[in-house]
Design a protein around this motif. Sequence first.
Motif, short mmCIF file in Angstrom:
data_model
loop_
_atom_site.label_atom_id
_atom_site.label_comp_id
_atom_site.label_asym_id
_atom_site.label_seq_id
_atom_site.Cartn_x
_atom_site.Cartn_y
_atom_site.Cartn_z
N LEU A 40 0.73 -1.10 -0.06
CA LEU A 40 0.06 0.05 0.06
C LEU A 40 0.85 1.22 -0.08
CD1 LEU A 40 -2.73 -0.93 2.35
CD2 LEU A 40 -3.04 -0.64 0.34
N PRO A 41 0.79 2.09 -0.80
CA PRO A 41 1.20 3.50 -0.90
C PRO A 41 0.85 4.37 0.23
CG PRO A 41 -0.53 3.65 -2.66
CD PRO A 41 -0.60 2.10 -2.11
N ALA A 42 1.51 5.47 0.43
CA ALA A 42 1.14 6.42 1.75
C ALA A 42 0.04 7.25 0.79
CB ALA A 42 2.46 7.29 1.66
N LEU A 43 -1.03 7.43 1.24
CA LEU A 43 -1.93 8.12 0.62
C LEU A 43 -2.40 9.40 1.05
CD1 LEU A 43 -4.85 4.96 0.81
CD2 LEU A 43 -3.41 5.69 -0.97
N PRO A 44 -2.61 10.35 0.13
CA PRO A 44 -2.91 11.60 0.53
C PRO A 44 -4.18 11.69 1.55
CG PRO A 44 -3.58 11.47 -1.57
CD PRO A 44 -2.96 10.11 -1.22
N ALA A 45 -3.89 12.53 2.74
CA ALA A 45 -5.25 12.95 3.28
C ALA A 45 -6.43 13.32 2.74
CB ALA A 45 -4.77 13.94 4.32
N ALA A 58 -12.04 8.84 -13.51
CA ALA A 58 -11.73 8.77 -14.78
C ALA A 58 -10.37 8.09 -15.07
CB ALA A 58 -11.95 10.04 -15.86
N ASP A 59 -9.45 8.48 -14.29
CA ASP A 59 -7.85 7.94 -14.43
C ASP A 59 -7.98 6.60 -13.82
OD1 ASP A 59 -5.16 8.69 -15.09
OD2 ASP A 59 -4.80 8.09 -13.05
N LEU A 60 -8.73 6.36 -12.91
CA LEU A 60 -8.84 4.85 -12.46
C LEU A 60 -9.16 3.97 -13.48
CD1 LEU A 60 -8.80 2.63 -10.27
CD2 LEU A 60 -11.07 3.43 -9.70
N GLU A 61 -10.38 4.54 -14.23
CA GLU A 61 -10.86 3.69 -15.36
C GLU A 61 -9.81 3.58 -16.61
OE1 GLU A 61 -15.58 4.28 -14.35
OE2 GLU A 61 -14.79 5.40 -16.19
N ALA A 62 -9.18 4.62 -16.76
CA ALA A 62 -8.22 4.44 -17.88
C ALA A 62 -6.98 3.61 -17.40
CB ALA A 62 -7.56 5.96 -18.09
N ALA A 63 -6.47 3.42 -16.19
CA ALA A 63 -5.75 2.58 -15.63
C ALA A 63 -6.30 1.21 -15.53
CB ALA A 63 -5.24 2.99 -14.43
N ALA A 64 -7.26 1.10 -15.59
CA ALA A 64 -8.06 -0.61 -15.62
C ALA A 64 -8.01 -0.91 -17.24
CB ALA A 64 -9.35 -0.59 -14.90
N GLY A 230 -12.44 7.43 -2.39
CA GLY A 230 -11.29 8.07 -2.74
C GLY A 230 -9.84 7.15 -2.51
N PRO A 231 -9.64 6.45 -1.32
CA PRO A 231 -8.56 5.50 -1.06
C PRO A 231 -8.35 4.39 -2.07
CG PRO A 231 -9.73 6.16 0.92
CD PRO A 231 -10.65 6.77 -0.02
N ALA A 232 -9.70 3.97 -2.70
CA ALA A 232 -9.61 2.68 -3.54
C ALA A 232 -9.17 3.37 -4.80
CB ALA A 232 -11.25 2.19 -3.52
N ILE A 233 -9.57 4.57 -5.24
CA ILE A 233 -9.01 4.79 -6.33
C ILE A 233 -7.58 5.21 -6.49
CG2 ILE A 233 -9.14 7.35 -7.83
CD1 ILE A 233 -12.20 7.47 -7.24
N ARG A 237 -5.53 3.03 -9.25
CA ARG A 237 -4.69 3.57 -10.35
C ARG A 237 -3.16 3.32 -10.31
NH1 ARG A 237 -5.92 9.96 -10.65
NH2 ARG A 237 -5.08 10.67 -8.30
N MET A 238 -2.51 3.30 -8.84
CA MET A 238 -1.34 2.92 -8.71
C MET A 238 -1.13 1.55 -9.14
SD MET A 238 1.09 3.76 -5.79
CE MET A 238 0.99 5.66 -6.05
N ALA A 239 -1.64 0.63 -8.62
CA ALA A 239 -1.56 -0.86 -8.76
C ALA A 239 -1.51 -1.42 -10.10
CB ALA A 239 -2.23 -1.47 -7.76
N LEU A 240 -2.82 -0.81 -10.55
CA LEU A 240 -2.97 -1.21 -11.91
C LEU A 240 -2.03 -0.95 -13.01
CD1 LEU A 240 -6.75 -0.71 -11.94
CD2 LEU A 240 -5.74 -2.88 -12.35
N ARG A 241 -1.15 0.12 -12.80
CA ARG A 241 -0.22 0.53 -13.82
C ARG A 241 1.12 -0.05 -13.27
NH1 ARG A 241 -2.87 5.89 -14.06
NH2 ARG A 241 -4.03 6.13 -16.04
N ASP A 242 1.22 -0.78 -12.37
CA ASP A 242 2.31 -1.47 -11.77
C ASP A 242 2.54 -2.96 -12.60
OD1 ASP A 242 4.67 -2.37 -10.56
OD2 ASP A 242 4.06 -1.71 -8.70
N ASN A 243 2.90 -2.91 -14.03
CA ASN A 243 3.17 -4.17 -14.55
C ASN A 243 4.18 -4.93 -14.05
OD1 ASN A 243 1.04 -3.58 -16.49
ND2 ASN A 243 2.60 -2.34 -17.68
N ARG A 244 5.25 -4.51 -13.53
CA ARG A 244 6.46 -5.14 -12.95
C ARG A 244 5.82 -5.92 -11.88
NH1 ARG A 244 12.08 -2.33 -11.66
NH2 ARG A 244 11.76 -2.07 -14.04
#
Length: 348
Positions: A40-45, A58-64, A230-233, A237-244
């Motif tokens: 889990l990354p550090a999430l902004p407040a 929208a960016d989450l859906e783009a990442a998916a 918000g936390p799920a978004i 979007r970070m995890a879905l772009r982490d192909n490695r």
Amino acid sequence: MVETRILHGGNLGEARRLFPDAPEPWVDLSTGINPIAYPLPALPASSFERLPPPDAHADLEAAAAEAYGATETGGLVAAPGTQILISLLPHLRPRSKVAVIGPTYAEHAHAWRGAGHEVAEIVTPDDGRDADVLVVVNPNNPDGRLLPRRTLVELAARHHRRGGWLVVDEAFADFDSGETIVPSLPDGTIVLRSFGKTYGLAGIRLGFAVAQPVVAGLLREALGPWAVTGPAIEVGRMALRDNRWRLAAAAARARDAGRLDALLRQALGTASVGTTLYRMVESPAAASLFAHLGERGIWIRRFKDDPHRLRFGLPGSDEDWLRLEAAFAGFAGRSTSAAHPNREEGLA
């Protein structure tokens, strides 16, 4: 009306009720969730303090869409888990004849039946030729059965000609994605994808539907605004772009699945089936093994409709593997003693 409760994995309350003297902590192998979660990354407040902004959603859906190979972001819908999508879909069309290929995840038939549709649980796709809606879990839960993409395309065309749908639940496809139908999505097809299972973050409650724009629009309307937190978004979007990470996790869990297969074969003398994240066995000794493991604080998935079936998730730590291996060794030893009772007569 009597409510029918569908049993799922992960219920350690039931485990403790059935085996009150079992040692703690429990090793929970009753789900198909990746036991080694995405870090889990550090999430902004602000992700907790403010309503999720539309551009982040929208960016989450783009990442998916990138992760799943969807060609149109507009046909991808983010939701608070795939379960709510399973529940919503039956309300988006008039009363229909629905066929669900099974045995499979029971919530599909339950949702369509509860919404007033005529539901048949079938064994092969040909058994559902006269259905308006065909539901396929691919790979299937719990046995890992996999219909090839070519077959899915043919089924989609067959039901689309009737004005119907093909619903494909690809909840476990991230690590077993060879036959995913998302990149070449046929008309009248709706694909469901799970986030929490692959990334080991089921509590995030995040899932996706991939469909043609009309159906996607109906789902968005049914979900309403701010459906995803918000936390799920932020995590999604970070995890879905982490192909490695995803490729490394797929390889590591495939090795774990092979290790589990070897233990099951040694304990029961039978081959396992399933997916990268869970393995299923069928054996006359299933009930005995379930009890043996439960008494040792290891919780696995049994099936009330088929007492010979057991499903095992993957251990997530060296300690959990050692406890499972020791329990299996004890079971194999007990079985050997039962088969050769004279071996115990000379023991002090």
